[in-house]
Scaffold this active site. Structure first.
Site, PDB file in Angstrom:
ATOM      1  N   SER A 112       0.830  -1.211   0.000  1.00 42.43           N
ATOM      2  CA  SER A 112       0.000   0.000   0.000  1.00 42.43           C
ATOM      3  C   SER A 112       0.862   1.259   0.000  1.00 42.43           C
ATOM      4  CB  SER A 112      -0.876   0.006   1.260  1.00 42.43           C
ATOM      5  OG  SER A 112      -1.345   1.313   1.520  1.00 42.43           O
ATOM      6  N   THR A 160      -4.994   3.562  -7.116  1.00 48.66           N
ATOM      7  CA  THR A 160      -6.329   3.394  -6.512  1.00 48.66           C
ATOM      8  C   THR A 160      -7.162   4.636  -6.806  1.00 48.66           C
ATOM      9  OG1 THR A 160      -5.534   1.874  -4.835  1.00 48.66           O
ATOM     10  CG2 THR A 160      -7.570   3.049  -4.337  1.00 48.66           C
ATOM     11  N   LYS A 259      -7.269   0.499  -9.646  1.00 48.80           N
ATOM     12  CA  LYS A 259      -7.965  -0.306  -8.629  1.00 48.80           C
ATOM     13  C   LYS A 259      -9.170   0.470  -8.113  1.00 48.80           C
ATOM     14  CE  LYS A 259      -7.249  -2.420  -4.058  1.00 48.80           C
ATOM     15  NZ  LYS A 259      -7.973  -1.560  -3.136  1.00 48.80           N
ATOM     16  N   HIS A 283     -13.234  -1.517  -2.579  1.00 46.73           N
ATOM     17  CA  HIS A 283     -12.322  -1.185  -1.480  1.00 46.73           C
ATOM     18  C   HIS A 283     -12.732  -1.913  -0.189  1.00 46.73           C
ATOM     19  CE1 HIS A 283      -9.190   2.128  -0.932  1.00 46.73           C
ATOM     20  NE2 HIS A 283      -9.205   1.564   0.259  1.00 46.73           N
TER      21      HIS A 283
END
Ligand SMILES: Cc1cc2nc3c(=O)[nH]c(=O)nc-3n(C[C@H](O)[C@H](O)[C@H](O)COP(=O)(O)O)c2cc1C
Length: 393
Positions: A112, A160, A259, A283
């Site tokens: 992440s 993301t 994403k 998510h």
């Protein structure tokens, strides 16, 4: 000790109960929780129950294999570890533990951008790790981060795109969780009453590596994890748009994915912009509450973007879930919370066990379903037994 604890888990869900006992309430709530009324979190699990298998019999399944290929690379199983921010707060050296376990099991792990261990250290522990970025809509900072990720040696970058603003996670407010964590009597009490976490993880990290900071949000170091007055830098992510994706595409030499895709048109656009794949994801139900389970939109997205990889995450807890997602069009599946609960509960032994359990379930269920390879998984392996999915439109 950790080894014995890990062996007690018989399925991924078992790790959640262990992690609940181990972690202070604010930290457990951050990992396990979602947003507002948890409607999306519930739907992520419910959607799997609306599909049932239609097994074939008298098939010689003795040659079955859960191996999968993605972007020309062979993996031992069709699942990987989803990116989770602050993994090193929940588990001692969390990102390293997840990276090493994934490497040993030959499955992908995504680091992440909201992590607390420098990306250069994580890729040293697992040269096959992928990187997930949250990017501000500011070209200079985007370029500097992309250059750092490339220089570190990552070959796969995910952007993301479902986090234009911070979501409404009331559970964090109620539990006293914030980023950075604010020192308080309540936090101190949580630390005292959860000594295995506070001594075995938090203080151990502090003593050995200093106070953790957000290390990978930008090219430069971010805020510390525990601070009274510091504000974490969430600068202007609401500006991010397709032009920034084009900018990244021009600059990033490796595999690029977005994403958080939930609409077929966005998957089509991602393919047109030169992305090699998309991750169909809400998510884990942690952003817009009431977003459908990604499983419901998976078939339509698969049909809209036939030329790119379609990856899936959200609610995967069993080998059967993995097989259902693959049958509905996913090329690969990612697992979030259970892997971090496993790391929090029993460190590396926990994650090793979680991966082995899920892989074992996939192998067993392939045999019971009557398939030898994942390529045989198609929608006709399944019957819809309730609810709504985009295949019905
Ligand atoms: C504790 C936690 C932190 C997360 N942090 C990130 C993150 O930093 N970036 C991101 O793209 N997704 C993040 N996610 C979402 C996961 O990557 C993934 O989409 C989700 O967890 C999948 O659902 P599951 O937990 O039901 O498997 C996070 C999820 C959790 C549980």
């Amino acid at each position: 000790m950790s080894e014995r604890l890990a062996q007690r888990a018989l399925c991924l869900d078992d790790f959640e109960a262990m992690s609940r006992r181990r972690l202070p309430r604010p930290v457990f709530g951050y990992v396990a929780g979602a947003t507002e009324r948890n409607a999306s979190l519930r739907d992520n699990e419910a959607a799997f129950a609306e599909w049932a298998f239609q097994p074939r019999v008298l098939v010689d399944v003795s040659r079955r294999s859960p191996a999968a290929t993605l972007f020309g690379r062979a993996w031992a199983a069709p699942f990987g570890i989803a990116p989770m921010g602050m993994s090193a707060l929940a588990a001692y050296r969390g990102d390293i533990v997840l990276a090493q376990a994934a490497r040993a099991a030959e499955i992908p792990m995504i680091l992440s951008g909201s992590s607390l261990i420098r990306m250069e250290e994580v890729i040293a522990a697992n040269p096959d790790a992928w990187f997930q970025a949250y990017l501000p809509g500011d070209a200079k900072r985007v370029e500097a981060l992309v250059d750092r990720v490339a220089a570190a040696g990552f070959g796969t970058l995910l952007l993301t795109v479902d986090t234009a603003v911070l979501p409404n996670r009331e559970n964090n407010v109620r539990n006293g969780f914030s980023t950075p964590l604010r020192p308080s009597l309540r936090l101190l009490w949580e630390g005292i009453t959860h000594p295995r976490w506070s001594i075995g993880s938090f203080l151990r990290t502090w003593a050995k590596f200093g106070m953790p900071h957000f290390e990978n949000s930008f090219a430069e170091r971010g805020a510390p994890i525990l601070a009274r007055n510091v504000l974490r830098d969430f600068t202007a992510r609401d500006h991010l748009n397709w032009e920034h994706l084009a900018l990244i595409r021009r600059r990033w030499p490796g595999v690029l994915m977005i994403k958080g895709v939930m609409h077929p048109e966005d998957a089509r656009r991602a393919a047109a912009e030169g992305c090699e794949g998309v991750i169909v994801s809400n998510h884990g139900g942690r952003q817009l509450d009431g977003t459908a389970s990604p499983l419901r939109v998976l078939p339509a997205i698969r049909a809209a973007a036939p030329g790119i990889a379609v990856l899936y995450d959200g609610g995967v807890r069993r080998g059967t879930d993995v097989l259902k997602a693959l049958a509905l069009g996913a090329d690969f599946v990612f697992v979030g919370r259970p892997m971090l609960h496993a790391a929090a509960a029993a460190g590396r032994a926990g994650v090793d066990r979680a991966i082995a359990l899920l892989k074992g379930e996939i192998e067993r269920n392939m045999a019971l379903l009557g398939v030898n390879s994942l390529a045989e998984l198609r929608p006709d392996c399944l019957l819809r037994v309730g609810g709504y999915s985009s295949t019905t439109t």
